[in-house]
Design a protein around this motif. Sequence first.
Motif, PDB file in Angstrom:
ATOM      1  N   ASP A  69       0.888  -1.318  -0.139  1.00 44.83           N
ATOM      2  CA  ASP A  69      -0.046   0.014   0.025  1.00 44.83           C
ATOM      3  C   ASP A  69       0.940   1.268  -0.264  1.00 44.83           C
ATOM      4  O   ASP A  69       0.544   2.479  -0.346  1.00 44.83           O
ATOM      5  N   ARG A  70       2.015   0.940   0.453  1.00 45.88           N
ATOM      6  CA  ARG A  70       2.914   2.371   0.480  1.00 45.88           C
ATOM      7  C   ARG A  70       3.935   2.378  -0.774  1.00 45.88           C
ATOM      8  O   ARG A  70       4.651   3.212  -0.815  1.00 45.88           O
ATOM      9  N   GLY A  71       3.706   1.628  -1.530  1.00 41.90           N
ATOM     10  CA  GLY A  71       4.139   1.461  -2.787  1.00 41.90           C
ATOM     11  C   GLY A  71       5.636   1.055  -2.709  1.00 41.90           C
ATOM     12  O   GLY A  71       6.754   1.378  -3.567  1.00 41.90           O
ATOM     13  N   LEU A  72       6.154   0.437  -1.706  1.00 38.79           N
ATOM     14  CA  LEU A  72       7.518  -0.071  -1.659  1.00 38.79           C
ATOM     15  C   LEU A  72       7.708  -1.145  -2.106  1.00 38.79           C
ATOM     16  O   LEU A  72       6.964  -2.337  -2.279  1.00 38.79           O
ATOM     17  N   VAL A  73       8.904  -1.620  -2.731  1.00 39.74           N
ATOM     18  CA  VAL A  73       9.182  -2.782  -3.265  1.00 39.74           C
ATOM     19  C   VAL A  73       9.535  -3.723  -2.257  1.00 39.74           C
ATOM     20  O   VAL A  73      10.447  -3.826  -1.531  1.00 39.74           O
ATOM     21  N   THR A  74       8.902  -4.821  -2.245  1.00 38.94           N
ATOM     22  CA  THR A  74       9.120  -6.209  -1.549  1.00 38.94           C
ATOM     23  C   THR A  74       9.643  -7.306  -1.830  1.00 38.94           C
ATOM     24  O   THR A  74       9.051  -7.706  -2.884  1.00 38.94           O
ATOM     25  N   ALA A  75      10.460  -7.972  -1.062  1.00 40.73           N
ATOM     26  CA  ALA A  75      10.788  -9.411  -1.362  1.00 40.73           C
ATOM     27  C   ALA A  75      10.295  -9.960   0.114  1.00 40.73           C
ATOM     28  O   ALA A  75      10.752  -9.679   1.265  1.00 40.73           O
ATOM     29  N   ARG A  76       9.964 -11.368  -0.111  1.00 37.95           N
ATOM     30  CA  ARG A  76       9.374 -12.135   1.018  1.00 37.95           C
ATOM     31  C   ARG A  76      10.495 -13.423   1.012  1.00 37.95           C
ATOM     32  O   ARG A  76      10.696 -13.977   0.063  1.00 37.95           O
ATOM     33  N   ARG A  77      10.942 -13.565   2.284  1.00 35.81           N
ATOM     34  CA  ARG A  77      11.918 -14.584   2.493  1.00 35.81           C
ATOM     35  C   ARG A  77      11.133 -15.850   2.220  1.00 35.81           C
ATOM     36  O   ARG A  77      11.808 -16.785   1.649  1.00 35.81           O
ATOM     37  N   ALA A  78      10.056 -16.177   2.615  1.00 32.72           N
ATOM     38  CA  ALA A  78       9.597 -17.598   2.454  1.00 32.72           C
ATOM     39  C   ALA A  78       9.242 -17.983   1.203  1.00 32.72           C
ATOM     40  O   ALA A  78       9.305 -19.199   0.876  1.00 32.72           O
ATOM     41  N   SER A  79       9.063 -16.692   0.192  1.00 28.60           N
ATOM     42  CA  SER A  79       9.131 -17.251  -1.296  1.00 28.60           C
ATOM     43  C   SER A  79      10.624 -17.216  -1.853  1.00 28.60           C
ATOM     44  O   SER A  79      10.558 -17.654  -3.103  1.00 28.60           O
ATOM     45  N   GLY A  80      11.488 -17.222  -1.346  1.00 29.41           N
ATOM     46  CA  GLY A  80      12.745 -17.073  -1.753  1.00 29.41           C
ATOM     47  C   GLY A  80      13.051 -16.011  -2.734  1.00 29.41           C
ATOM     48  O   GLY A  80      13.832 -15.917  -3.629  1.00 29.41           O
ATOM     49  N   ASP A  81      12.471 -14.823  -2.451  1.00 24.98           N
ATOM     50  CA  ASP A  81      12.592 -13.498  -3.289  1.00 24.98           C
ATOM     51  C   ASP A  81      13.930 -13.075  -3.156  1.00 24.98           C
ATOM     52  O   ASP A  81      14.485 -13.104  -1.834  1.00 24.98           O
ATOM     53  N   ASP A  82      14.544 -12.424  -4.113  1.00 25.16           N
ATOM     54  CA  ASP A  82      16.061 -11.796  -4.009  1.00 25.16           C
ATOM     55  C   ASP A  82      15.684 -10.414  -3.235  1.00 25.16           C
ATOM     56  O   ASP A  82      14.891  -9.407  -3.831  1.00 25.16           O
ATOM     57  N   PRO A  83      16.573 -10.022  -2.179  1.00 25.42           N
ATOM     58  CA  PRO A  83      16.263  -8.955  -1.662  1.00 25.42           C
ATOM     59  C   PRO A  83      17.183  -7.805  -2.054  1.00 25.42           C
ATOM     60  O   PRO A  83      17.037  -6.784  -1.653  1.00 25.42           O
TER      61      PRO A  83
END
Length: 423
Positions: free
Chosen positions: A282-296
């Motif tokens: 909602d704040r327009g921030l780029v998110t990476a989720r650890r559980a999904s294995g996203d690249d931070p």
Amino acid sequence: MGRWLYSLCLYLALPCALAFLGYRSLREPGYRSNLRQRFGHVKPDGEEPIWVHAVSVGEVLAAAPMVRRLMARFPERPVLITTVTPTGADRVRDLFGEEVAHRYVPYDLPHMVNRFLSRVQPSILVIMETEVWPNLVHACDDRGIPVILANARLSEKSATGYSRFAPLALPPFQKLDWIAAQAEADAERFVSLGARPERVTVTGSIKYDVRIGNQARAAAAGLRELIGGERPVWIAASTHDGEEGLVLDAHCRLLEQYPEALLVLVPRHPERFDAVARLVADRGLVTARRASGDDPAGAQVYLADTMGELPMLFGCAQAAFMGGSLIARGGHNPLEAAAWSLPVLSGPHVFNFSSVYQQLSTEGGMSFVIGRDDLARELGYFFGHPQVRRVAGTRAGAVMDANQGALDQLYEGVCWRLAGSFV
């Protein structure tokens, strides 16, 4: 009379408790598993086990080093760990596998407690921190089972609440065989509630005896490299509903000054992971989720939506904010952050760990912030003045070093009483 009135109220409230379990199980299916255990229907796992009760994840982690030592000292004795929450149960399995037995603690109703004790027949009960239940303590006392309150803490607020129900609250504290209190103020409050002074010892907090293992250090170093070694990174640990919004607002302000900054956000309760992810979006921030294995690497917020990794995640950051403190939840334990020599930031509500925060503040290892603007300002100052940040972190680490040794005292005290229970 007070205990019987208390029991009657619990019996009347039992349908509400079951309804609450059903509600929680909609978001956390673990609350549906082994439901009969909460009524005392358990199968024994070995004779006269050493029983350790730890409410949830934090208490399980605190108890683990003591449990390991007891297992080595008394290898012939089985160990039983009880929890209240499924996340606590999961942590027991993660840490010990099949080496110990796990059960859910029964509701504090006389027939359920007695059923549990008759089936388990523990040699001793070690309760972590504050979980003193009148019927449980009374039943153990009747059966000659020593009860120890380990790493015990009691805030002024909680002591005031207990004192309002003195006929009920005082007898359980009088029957405890030993209270290993974290601080002098805690010891005085326990004595004021009926604990026998000769059975209360100030041993310090075993949470000062944190040891960061090589595996955790290696994992933190690998994640830090993945994030980007030169980026400003801060962690907001154990945050609550109503608090993440303030943390994210502070991070948005920090990004204006440091566009490459990364927030590692660790919500306290796993059932809120998705809701927090929506707050970030909602704040327009780029998110990476650890559980999904996203690249931070390209993210602005790294959502740590996993369990049991917080001690390692501190090692990826350069500063730590402890949640539950911008709202009136009483704060959370900052010592794992201090063990990594991180400067600690906290809101004003820290009554759950007041003595720890007071010492960190006195020694210059932490700072209090009032709200989001203050939090953003302090973080900006730390990232703009790395030497100041490092000095604050070093002082936080020094507080850890100066207060270690509580685990040794607790372990020896439990062993002494445990050996007596075997006679």
